[in-house]
Design a protein around this motif. Structure first.
Motif, PDB file in Angstrom:
ATOM      1  N   ALA A  47       0.840  -1.206   0.000  1.00  0.00           N
ATOM      2  CA  ALA A  47       0.000   0.000   0.000  1.00  0.00           C
ATOM      3  C   ALA A  47       0.868   1.247   0.000  1.00  0.00           C
ATOM      4  CB  ALA A  47      -0.929  -0.010   1.213  1.00  0.00           C
ATOM      5  N   LYS A  48       1.945   1.201   0.762  1.00  0.00           N
ATOM      6  CA  LYS A  48       2.880   2.334   0.798  1.00  0.00           C
ATOM      7  C   LYS A  48       3.585   2.496  -0.543  1.00  0.00           C
ATOM      8  CE  LYS A  48       6.801   4.145   3.440  1.00  0.00           C
ATOM      9  NZ  LYS A  48       7.750   3.871   4.552  1.00  0.00           N
ATOM     10  N   GLN A  49       4.003   1.374  -1.137  1.00  0.00           N
ATOM     11  CA  GLN A  49       4.720   1.426  -2.414  1.00  0.00           C
ATOM     12  C   GLN A  49       3.819   1.957  -3.536  1.00  0.00           C
ATOM     13  OE1 GLN A  49       7.477  -1.791  -3.644  1.00  0.00           O
ATOM     14  NE2 GLN A  49       6.080  -2.126  -5.362  1.00  0.00           N
ATOM     15  N   LEU A  50       2.553   1.549  -3.520  1.00  0.00           N
ATOM     16  CA  LEU A  50       1.622   1.945  -4.573  1.00  0.00           C
ATOM     17  C   LEU A  50       0.862   3.230  -4.255  1.00  0.00           C
ATOM     18  CD1 LEU A  50       0.079  -1.565  -5.398  1.00  0.00           C
ATOM     19  CD2 LEU A  50       1.873  -0.361  -6.652  1.00  0.00           C
ATOM     20  N   ASP A  51       1.019   3.717  -3.014  1.00  0.00           N
ATOM     21  CA  ASP A  51       0.290   4.896  -2.547  1.00  0.00           C
ATOM     22  C   ASP A  51      -1.226   4.674  -2.700  1.00  0.00           C
ATOM     23  OD1 ASP A  51      -0.031   7.403  -1.450  1.00  0.00           O
ATOM     24  OD2 ASP A  51       0.035   8.439  -3.387  1.00  0.00           O
ATOM     25  N   GLN A  52      -1.677   3.529  -2.165  1.00  0.00           N
ATOM     26  CA  GLN A  52      -3.085   3.143  -2.222  1.00  0.00           C
ATOM     27  C   GLN A  52      -3.555   2.750  -0.829  1.00  0.00           C
ATOM     28  OE1 GLN A  52      -5.162   3.201  -4.796  1.00  0.00           O
ATOM     29  NE2 GLN A  52      -3.685   3.703  -6.418  1.00  0.00           N
ATOM     30  N   PRO A  53      -4.871   2.826  -0.552  1.00  0.00           N
ATOM     31  CA  PRO A  53      -5.378   2.373   0.751  1.00  0.00           C
ATOM     32  C   PRO A  53      -5.111   0.874   0.949  1.00  0.00           C
ATOM     33  CG  PRO A  53      -7.042   3.626  -0.439  1.00  0.00           C
ATOM     34  CD  PRO A  53      -5.945   3.369  -1.411  1.00  0.00           C
ATOM     35  N   VAL A  54      -4.883   0.478   2.186  1.00  0.00           N
ATOM     36  CA  VAL A  54      -4.628  -0.925   2.493  1.00  0.00           C
ATOM     37  C   VAL A  54      -5.800  -1.795   2.065  1.00  0.00           C
ATOM     38  CG1 VAL A  54      -4.286  -2.596   4.363  1.00  0.00           C
ATOM     39  CG2 VAL A  54      -3.041  -0.434   4.388  1.00  0.00           C
ATOM     40  N   SER A  55      -7.019  -1.270   2.213  1.00  0.00           N
ATOM     41  CA  SER A  55      -8.207  -2.058   1.845  1.00  0.00           C
ATOM     42  C   SER A  55      -8.212  -2.401   0.356  1.00  0.00           C
ATOM     43  CB  SER A  55      -9.478  -1.298   2.213  1.00  0.00           C
ATOM     44  OG  SER A  55      -9.528  -0.057   1.535  1.00  0.00           O
ATOM     45  N   GLN A  56      -7.727  -1.480  -0.464  1.00  0.00           N
ATOM     46  CA  GLN A  56      -7.668  -1.736  -1.903  1.00  0.00           C
ATOM     47  C   GLN A  56      -6.621  -2.785  -2.233  1.00  0.00           C
ATOM     48  OE1 GLN A  56      -9.687  -0.338  -4.372  1.00  0.00           O
ATOM     49  NE2 GLN A  56     -10.848   0.407  -2.614  1.00  0.00           N
ATOM     50  N   VAL A  57      -5.499  -2.710  -1.557  1.00  0.00           N
ATOM     51  CA  VAL A  57      -4.434  -3.696  -1.757  1.00  0.00           C
ATOM     52  C   VAL A  57      -4.885  -5.065  -1.258  1.00  0.00           C
ATOM     53  CG1 VAL A  57      -2.091  -4.371  -1.065  1.00  0.00           C
ATOM     54  CG2 VAL A  57      -2.582  -2.002  -1.684  1.00  0.00           C
ATOM     55  N   ALA A  58      -5.554  -5.100  -0.102  1.00  0.00           N
ATOM     56  CA  ALA A  58      -5.988  -6.366   0.493  1.00  0.00           C
ATOM     57  C   ALA A  58      -7.001  -7.097  -0.380  1.00  0.00           C
ATOM     58  CB  ALA A  58      -6.576  -6.110   1.878  1.00  0.00           C
ATOM     59  N   PHE A  59      -7.707  -6.365  -1.246  1.00  0.00           N
ATOM     60  CA  PHE A  59      -8.690  -7.003  -2.128  1.00  0.00           C
ATOM     61  C   PHE A  59      -8.039  -8.009  -3.072  1.00  0.00           C
ATOM     62  CE2 PHE A  59     -11.500  -7.037  -5.925  1.00  0.00           C
ATOM     63  CZ  PHE A  59     -12.628  -7.565  -5.315  1.00  0.00           C
ATOM     64  N   SER A  60      -6.739  -7.850  -3.293  1.00  0.00           N
ATOM     65  CA  SER A  60      -6.023  -8.797  -4.159  1.00  0.00           C
ATOM     66  C   SER A  60      -6.115 -10.222  -3.623  1.00  0.00           C
ATOM     67  CB  SER A  60      -4.552  -8.388  -4.315  1.00  0.00           C
ATOM     68  OG  SER A  60      -3.899  -8.371  -3.064  1.00  0.00           O
ATOM     69  N   PHE A  61      -6.217 -10.356  -2.289  1.00  0.00           N
ATOM     70  CA  PHE A  61      -6.314 -11.699  -1.719  1.00  0.00           C
ATOM     71  C   PHE A  61      -7.667 -12.333  -2.020  1.00  0.00           C
ATOM     72  CE2 PHE A  61      -6.843 -14.899   1.645  1.00  0.00           C
ATOM     73  CZ  PHE A  61      -5.668 -15.614   1.456  1.00  0.00           C
ATOM     74  N   GLY A  62      -8.707 -11.533  -2.102  1.00  0.00           N
ATOM     75  CA  GLY A  62     -10.000 -12.064  -2.511  1.00  0.00           C
ATOM     76  C   GLY A  62      -9.962 -12.586  -3.933  1.00  0.00           C
ATOM     77  N   ILE A  63      -9.282 -11.843  -4.808  1.00  0.00           N
ATOM     78  CA  ILE A  63      -9.116 -12.295  -6.191  1.00  0.00           C
ATOM     79  C   ILE A  63      -8.295 -13.577  -6.220  1.00  0.00           C
ATOM     80  CG2 ILE A  63      -8.196 -11.696  -8.463  1.00  0.00           C
ATOM     81  CD1 ILE A  63      -8.609  -8.751  -7.719  1.00  0.00           C
ATOM     82  N   LEU A  64      -7.242 -13.616  -5.400  1.00  0.00           N
ATOM     83  CA  LEU A  64      -6.408 -14.820  -5.307  1.00  0.00           C
ATOM     84  C   LEU A  64      -7.244 -16.038  -4.916  1.00  0.00           C
ATOM     85  CD1 LEU A  64      -2.904 -15.151  -3.670  1.00  0.00           C
ATOM     86  CD2 LEU A  64      -4.716 -16.724  -3.031  1.00  0.00           C
ATOM     87  N   SER A  65      -8.091 -15.889  -3.912  1.00  0.00           N
ATOM     88  CA  SER A  65      -8.896 -17.018  -3.431  1.00  0.00           C
ATOM     89  C   SER A  65      -9.840 -17.525  -4.518  1.00  0.00           C
ATOM     90  CB  SER A  65      -9.702 -16.603  -2.193  1.00  0.00           C
ATOM     91  OG  SER A  65      -8.845 -16.236  -1.145  1.00  0.00           O
ATOM     92  N   LEU A  66     -10.451 -16.600  -5.252  1.00  0.00           N
ATOM     93  CA  LEU A  66     -11.366 -17.000  -6.314  1.00  0.00           C
ATOM     94  C   LEU A  66     -10.607 -17.663  -7.466  1.00  0.00           C
ATOM     95  CD1 LEU A  66     -14.274 -17.015  -7.296  1.00  0.00           C
ATOM     96  CD2 LEU A  66     -13.897 -14.747  -8.286  1.00  0.00           C
ATOM     97  N   SER A  67      -9.458 -17.093  -7.841  1.00  0.00           N
ATOM     98  CA  SER A  67      -8.638 -17.669  -8.906  1.00  0.00           C
ATOM     99  C   SER A  67      -8.123 -19.040  -8.514  1.00  0.00           C
ATOM    100  CB  SER A  67      -7.468 -16.734  -9.219  1.00  0.00           C
ATOM    101  OG  SER A  67      -6.671 -17.254 -10.261  1.00  0.00           O
ATOM    102  N   LEU A  68      -7.758 -19.187  -7.236  1.00  0.00           N
ATOM    103  CA  LEU A  68      -7.290 -20.478  -6.719  1.00  0.00           C
ATOM    104  C   LEU A  68      -8.375 -21.543  -6.883  1.00  0.00           C
ATOM    105  CD1 LEU A  68      -5.391 -20.893  -3.326  1.00  0.00           C
ATOM    106  CD2 LEU A  68      -7.124 -22.528  -4.038  1.00  0.00           C
ATOM    107  N   ALA A  69      -9.599 -21.177  -6.533  1.00  0.00           N
ATOM    108  CA  ALA A  69     -10.699 -22.138  -6.627  1.00  0.00           C
ATOM    109  C   ALA A  69     -10.996 -22.517  -8.074  1.00  0.00           C
ATOM    110  CB  ALA A  69     -11.948 -21.554  -5.966  1.00  0.00           C
ATOM    111  N   VAL A  70     -10.967 -21.531  -8.975  1.00  0.00           N
ATOM    112  CA  VAL A  70     -11.223 -21.820 -10.389  1.00  0.00           C
ATOM    113  C   VAL A  70     -10.136 -22.725 -10.954  1.00  0.00           C
ATOM    114  CG1 VAL A  70     -11.363 -20.800 -12.697  1.00  0.00           C
ATOM    115  CG2 VAL A  70     -12.541 -19.703 -10.776  1.00  0.00           C
ATOM    116  N   ALA A  71      -8.876 -22.418 -10.642  1.00  0.00           N
ATOM    117  CA  ALA A  71      -7.763 -23.244 -11.120  1.00  0.00           C
ATOM    118  C   ALA A  71      -7.865 -24.663 -10.590  1.00  0.00           C
ATOM    119  CB  ALA A  71      -6.432 -22.623 -10.709  1.00  0.00           C
ATOM    120  N   SER A  72      -8.295 -24.816  -9.351  1.00  0.00           N
ATOM    121  CA  SER A  72      -8.458 -26.147  -8.767  1.00  0.00           C
ATOM    122  C   SER A  72      -9.468 -26.976  -9.551  1.00  0.00           C
ATOM    123  CB  SER A  72      -8.905 -26.034  -7.304  1.00  0.00           C
ATOM    124  OG  SER A  72      -7.906 -25.426  -6.512  1.00  0.00           O
ATOM    125  N   SER A  73     -10.522 -26.319 -10.015  1.00  0.00           N
ATOM    126  CA  SER A  73     -11.562 -27.037 -10.751  1.00  0.00           C
ATOM    127  C   SER A  73     -11.100 -27.444 -12.145  1.00  0.00           C
ATOM    128  CB  SER A  73     -12.826 -26.177 -10.853  1.00  0.00           C
ATOM    129  OG  SER A  73     -12.617 -25.069 -11.689  1.00  0.00           O
TER     130      SER A  73
END
Length: 412
Positions: A47-73
């Motif tokens: 968040a500091k490196q990108l100068d973005q709110p932590v909440s916006q950066v943390a959303f990447s983990f939600g995308i990761l979880s969904l992508s992980l599940a799709v790849a598993s299938s």
């Protein structure tokens, strides 16, 4: 006769060695893949490196979880074409390259692409495929094999927490990602080289009415498939939401100090691992749907405490531990439960689709919280879904074979 006996013993010994090496390779691979669950360590620095709110950066983990599940299938199709070893090596190379690329991103969309989509896809491709392949080698000890493999996945998040935290503290963000990527790539490739594709399991019937080895097309036509999907989605939603915001729940909902709230992370890690081991081993001794029922009841107790109790530090720890224990145990038992219902040979395909509930569940809690105003609303939805899931656990039975088909096969 002596020569025949010797050949049989040699063949049995070789099969035992293959099973053992595949199990060890799977454990090593799962340990490395579990490192993605240290992601919260990187939210603030990125968040500091990108100068973005932590909440916006943390959303990447939600995308990761969904992508992980799709790849598993999808991973079963890759395994069928290339084999478990080549696909796992490919996942290792993609994961390592992605981790090394993340530290150089300069835009939020690039973070979502790398840390979300690509990292999740690499991790998911290796996760379910290697787990299912390992379980097929141990049809008589499916729960124990799952416990070892998925337990290693959970331990990976704990082990890499200290590795990544050390480099974040003593070095810089770029170096941390490079070391993380190099370690994961090396470990997963070594694990892949130890694995062998599991042979087809002979179709056997546990009882006269139990159906075995359904294809995905057949499985999705049964009500049991969707019942298991609802149960799995419910536990994943509850577990992933509480685990992901436990510190925030402690601070703003229970009004604990920052230090006391942060201690919930360690409590969750221990409870999560305990659930994987205890319920995984128990699932080889009693009916797996009964084990999942126990997990649902434990989760229900935790969510009831969160929703209705006047929480203090200890009751808060108890509540989050119940949810984490249930989540860890369910994730461990479910592959074997799906194989009980639909067979071992098509486990990766069948469980892969059910596993989409992991990715969907990871987002539902956050969506409900944002739409309806905080933790209480999410806990209320969890309670309703858990009650429904408990009823489904108690009433669901394994699919039954079509008797007329059995008779035709016998006549033929």
């Amino acid at each position: 006769m002596a020569i025949s006996t010797t050949n049989t013993e040699a063949k049995t010994s070789n099969q035992s060695n293959v099973r053992l090496w595949t199990l060890l390779g799977t454990i090593l691979t799962q340990f490395a893949l579990g490192s993605v669950y240290t992601w919260s360590l990187f939210n603030a620095p990125l968040a500091k490196q990108l100068d973005q709110p932590v909440s916006q950066v943390a959303f990447s983990f939600g995308i990761l979880s969904l992508s992980l599940a799709v790849a598993s299938s999808l991973s079963s199709k890759l395994q069928a074409k290339f084999g478990v070893r080549k696909v796992t090596i490919g996942a290792a190379l993609l994961m390592g390259a992605t981790l090394m690329a993340i530290s150089h991103v300069t835009h939020l969309w690039a973070l979502y692409l790398t840390a979300g989509l690509l990292l999740g896809f690499a991790d998911g491709t290796g996760y379910l495929m290697t787990l299912s392949n390992c379980v097929k080698f141990f049809p008589e000890r499916k729960g124990l094999a799952s416990a070892y493999a998925i337990g290693a996945y959970g331990l990976g998040s704990l082990g890499f927490k200290y590795i990544n935290l050390y480099f974040l503290t003593n070095d810089n963000l770029n170096m941390t990602f490079e070391v993380w990527g190099a370690l994961v790539t090396t470990m997963v490739i070594i694990g892949a080289l130890m694995m062998t594709d599991a042979p087809q399991v002979e179709t056997q019937q546990q009882s006269q009415n139990t159906s075995k080895d359904m294809t995905l097309n057949d499985a999705v036509k049964t009500k049991q498939f969707w019942v298991l999907s609802i149960i799995f989605l419910t536990i994943c939603m509850s577990g992933l939401y509480v685990i992901g915001v436990a510190k925030d729940i402690g601070e703003s909902y229970v009004h604990l100090s920052v230090a006391a709230a942060a201690s919930a992370v360690a409590i969750i890690a221990i409870a999560n691992l305990s659930g994987r081991l205890v319920l995984g081993i128990l699932s080889d001794k009693i009916s797996r749907i009964k084990v999942v029922s126990i997990a649902v009841i434990v989760c229900l107790a935790g969510v009831l405490a969160l929703r209705f109790m006047s929480l203090n530090e200890m009751s808060f720890y108890f509540a989050v531990a119940c949810v984490a224990f249930s989540f860890g145990g369910t994730i461990t038992v479910f592959p074997s439960l799906v194989s009980d219902f639909f067979g071992l040979n098509n486990l990766t395909q069948n469980y892969g689709v059910i596993y989409l509930g992991f990715g969907i569940g990871s987002l539902i809690g956050s969506i409900i919280a944002s739409l309806f105003g905080g933790f209480s609303a999410v806990f209320g939805v969890m309670l309703m879904l858990l009650v429904v899931s408990l009823v489904l656990c108690i009433t669901v039975k394994a699919p039954v074979q079509n008797q007329s088909q059995d008779q035709l096969m016998t006549a033929a």
